[in-house]
Design a protein around this motif. Structure first.
Motif, PDB file in Angstrom:
ATOM      1  N   ASN A  24      35.792 -19.503 130.795  1.00 44.60           N
ATOM      2  CA  ASN A  24      35.796 -21.234 130.387  1.00 44.60           C
ATOM      3  C   ASN A  24      36.754 -21.786 129.075  1.00 44.60           C
ATOM      4  O   ASN A  24      36.530 -21.155 127.583  1.00 44.60           O
ATOM      5  CB  ASN A  24      34.071 -21.626 130.541  1.00 44.60           C
ATOM      6  N   PRO A  25      37.659 -22.010 128.815  1.00 42.23           N
ATOM      7  CA  PRO A  25      38.359 -22.505 128.029  1.00 42.23           C
ATOM      8  C   PRO A  25      38.434 -23.579 127.441  1.00 42.23           C
ATOM      9  O   PRO A  25      37.812 -24.025 127.613  1.00 42.23           O
ATOM     10  CB  PRO A  25      40.504 -22.219 128.500  1.00 42.23           C
ATOM     11  N   ILE A  26      38.806 -23.641 126.233  1.00 45.39           N
ATOM     12  CA  ILE A  26      38.225 -25.189 125.346  1.00 45.39           C
ATOM     13  C   ILE A  26      39.365 -26.073 126.142  1.00 45.39           C
ATOM     14  O   ILE A  26      40.603 -25.808 126.568  1.00 45.39           O
ATOM     15  CB  ILE A  26      39.390 -25.215 123.955  1.00 45.39           C
ATOM     16  N   SER A  27      38.565 -27.294 126.356  1.00 46.39           N
ATOM     17  CA  SER A  27      39.264 -28.811 126.916  1.00 46.39           C
ATOM     18  C   SER A  27      39.789 -28.922 126.864  1.00 46.39           C
ATOM     19  O   SER A  27      40.332 -28.898 125.584  1.00 46.39           O
ATOM     20  CB  SER A  27      38.028 -29.555 126.981  1.00 46.39           C
ATOM     21  N   ALA A  93      41.730 -16.421 126.188  1.00 49.69           N
ATOM     22  CA  ALA A  93      41.841 -16.873 124.734  1.00 49.69           C
ATOM     23  C   ALA A  93      42.479 -18.451 125.403  1.00 49.69           C
ATOM     24  O   ALA A  93      42.840 -18.153 126.616  1.00 49.69           O
ATOM     25  CB  ALA A  93      42.972 -15.470 123.792  1.00 49.69           C
ATOM     26  N   SER A  94      42.769 -19.559 125.175  1.00 54.84           N
ATOM     27  CA  SER A  94      43.500 -20.560 125.540  1.00 54.84           C
ATOM     28  C   SER A  94      43.757 -20.751 124.411  1.00 54.84           C
ATOM     29  O   SER A  94      44.150 -20.794 123.192  1.00 54.84           O
ATOM     30  CB  SER A  94      42.139 -21.551 125.538  1.00 54.84           C
ATOM     31  N   SER A  95      45.081 -22.167 124.133  1.00 51.83           N
ATOM     32  CA  SER A  95      45.858 -22.275 123.152  1.00 51.83           C
ATOM     33  C   SER A  95      45.753 -23.894 123.968  1.00 51.83           C
ATOM     34  O   SER A  95      46.110 -24.083 125.664  1.00 51.83           O
ATOM     35  CB  SER A  95      46.334 -21.178 123.062  1.00 51.83           C
ATOM     36  N   LEU A  96      46.997 -24.552 122.842  1.00 53.55           N
ATOM     37  CA  LEU A  96      47.952 -25.668 123.559  1.00 53.55           C
ATOM     38  C   LEU A  96      49.128 -24.978 123.494  1.00 53.55           C
ATOM     39  O   LEU A  96      49.704 -26.451 124.568  1.00 53.55           O
ATOM     40  CB  LEU A  96      48.205 -26.788 122.435  1.00 53.55           C
ATOM     41  N   GLY A  97      49.948 -23.886 123.983  1.00 56.50           N
ATOM     42  CA  GLY A  97      50.695 -23.473 123.690  1.00 56.50           C
ATOM     43  C   GLY A  97      51.473 -23.805 123.300  1.00 56.50           C
ATOM     44  O   GLY A  97      51.565 -23.739 121.721  1.00 56.50           O
ATOM     45  N   ALA A  98      52.924 -24.131 124.151  1.00 55.93           N
ATOM     46  CA  ALA A  98      54.194 -24.525 122.938  1.00 55.93           C
ATOM     47  C   ALA A  98      54.117 -25.906 122.467  1.00 55.93           C
ATOM     48  O   ALA A  98      54.656 -26.389 121.835  1.00 55.93           O
ATOM     49  CB  ALA A  98      55.183 -24.369 123.553  1.00 55.93           C
ATOM     50  N   LEU A 105      45.706 -18.844 119.019  1.00 56.49           N
ATOM     51  CA  LEU A 105      44.978 -18.582 120.109  1.00 56.49           C
ATOM     52  C   LEU A 105      43.753 -18.936 119.265  1.00 56.49           C
ATOM     53  O   LEU A 105      43.524 -18.417 118.038  1.00 56.49           O
ATOM     54  CB  LEU A 105      44.890 -16.920 120.250  1.00 56.49           C
ATOM     55  N   PHE A 106      42.716 -19.483 120.838  1.00 53.45           N
ATOM     56  CA  PHE A 106      41.658 -19.380 120.478  1.00 53.45           C
ATOM     57  C   PHE A 106      40.646 -18.325 121.216  1.00 53.45           C
ATOM     58  O   PHE A 106      40.811 -18.225 122.927  1.00 53.45           O
ATOM     59  CB  PHE A 106      40.933 -20.780 121.139  1.00 53.45           C
TER      60      PHE A 106
ATOM     61  N   VAL B  45      39.869 -14.612 115.194  1.00 52.42           N
ATOM     62  CA  VAL B  45      39.618 -15.509 114.850  1.00 52.42           C
ATOM     63  C   VAL B  45      40.777 -15.826 114.503  1.00 52.42           C
ATOM     64  O   VAL B  45      41.421 -15.136 113.589  1.00 52.42           O
ATOM     65  CB  VAL B  45      38.601 -15.964 114.407  1.00 52.42           C
ATOM     66  N   PHE B  46      41.826 -16.900 114.288  1.00 54.41           N
ATOM     67  CA  PHE B  46      43.017 -17.106 113.513  1.00 54.41           C
ATOM     68  C   PHE B  46      42.700 -17.804 112.584  1.00 54.41           C
ATOM     69  O   PHE B  46      42.128 -18.372 112.013  1.00 54.41           O
ATOM     70  CB  PHE B  46      43.730 -18.660 114.100  1.00 54.41           C
ATOM     71  N   LEU B  47      43.839 -16.750 111.324  1.00 53.41           N
ATOM     72  CA  LEU B  47      43.623 -17.988 110.061  1.00 53.41           C
ATOM     73  C   LEU B  47      45.017 -18.084 109.019  1.00 53.41           C
ATOM     74  O   LEU B  47      44.435 -19.385 109.078  1.00 53.41           O
ATOM     75  CB  LEU B  47      43.236 -16.045 108.998  1.00 53.41           C
ATOM     76  N   LEU B  48      45.723 -17.510 109.587  1.00 56.04           N
ATOM     77  CA  LEU B  48      47.000 -18.291 109.138  1.00 56.04           C
ATOM     78  C   LEU B  48      48.629 -18.159 109.545  1.00 56.04           C
ATOM     79  O   LEU B  48      48.433 -16.905 110.623  1.00 56.04           O
ATOM     80  CB  LEU B  48      47.355 -17.390 107.408  1.00 56.04           C
TER      81      LEU B  48
END
Lengths: 116, 112
Positions: A24-27, A93-98, A105-106, B45-48
């Motif tokens: 379940n990714p970040i909303s 992992a999820s992200s806002l992408g571009a 990445l989370f 975990v992202f750092l920089l």
């Protein structure tokens, strides 16, 4: 805000059995990734989704692995049948992408698979 | 083919010293580079993030440099603490749409 949630955390199965992992990714994160990580190695991309579309699945072993992301939110990664070499940690992992400022990445905590 | 190399041997340092990690890459021309921290049994975990037009980036006791000519990034932990013990991964974008390749990571062990 909740982070990326994965389940199960641990799974032990016998070879040739099926297994499924859920994420379940970040909303609000439209981009979702499944990575595989072997001990002592960095994460390796299996598949990447933009909303519900798999935009990069070139490294997914399609003979035994499948993934889906229905409605562009939760995702499931399945292995059938599992082989001994599939023992690894499966990271979502999820992200806002571009659209994101950093492409950060989370990651979830991962699902550790042991195939006996 | 694109390749990312990080020191495979663990870096053992004494508390208070500076740890320096390297990330070398070939066959890339990344617009930016990321560093992540990974603790045992946890996700990275992202750092920089450092962009190609930035020579140096700092965040608290962390400092990252990016030399696009040498194709190298250096990651420094100053005044290291035992809590800094972890594996540090560098990651490079392989396209413009959020695809990343990770290095194998370098384990840092800080002893009191």
């Amino acid at each position: 805000e909740a982070g990326v949630v994965q389940s199960p955390r641990y799974k032990i199965i016998e070879k040739k059995q099926p297994v499924a992992f859920w994420c379940n990714p970040i909303s609000g994160h439209n981009t979702l990734y499944w990575y595989l990580q072997n001990l002592g190695q960095g994460p390796e991309l299996l598949i990447r989704y933009e909303n519900e579309e798999a935009v990069d699945d070139s490294q997914l072993p399609k003979d035994r692995f499948s993934a889906e992301r229905l409605k562009g939110v939760d995702s499931t990664l399945k292995i059938q049948p599992a082989e001994l070499g599939d023992s690894a940690v499966y990271l979502c992992a999820s992200s806002l992408g571009a659209a994101g400022p950093t492409g950060e990445l989370f990651f979830g905590e991962g699902s550790r698979l042991t195939v006996l | 083919s694109q390749k990312i190399e990080q020191n495979s041997e663990a870096l053992n340092i004494q508390e208070g010293k500076t740890a320096t990690l390297t990330c070398n890459y070939t066959n890339y021309s990344p617009a930016y580079l990321q560093w992540y921290r990974q603790d045992p049994g946890r996700g990275p975990v992202f750092l920089l993030l450092i962009r190609e037009n930035e020579k140096e980036k700092r965040k608290e006791r962390l400092k990252v440099t990016f030399d696009t000519t040498l194709k190298q990034s250096l990651f420094h932990i100053t005044a290291s603490q035992p809590a800094d013990s972890a594996t540090y991964l560098c990651a490079l974008p392989t396209d413009s749409w959020g695809k990343f390749q990770f290095g194998a990571g370098t384990q840092v062990v800080v002893t009191p």
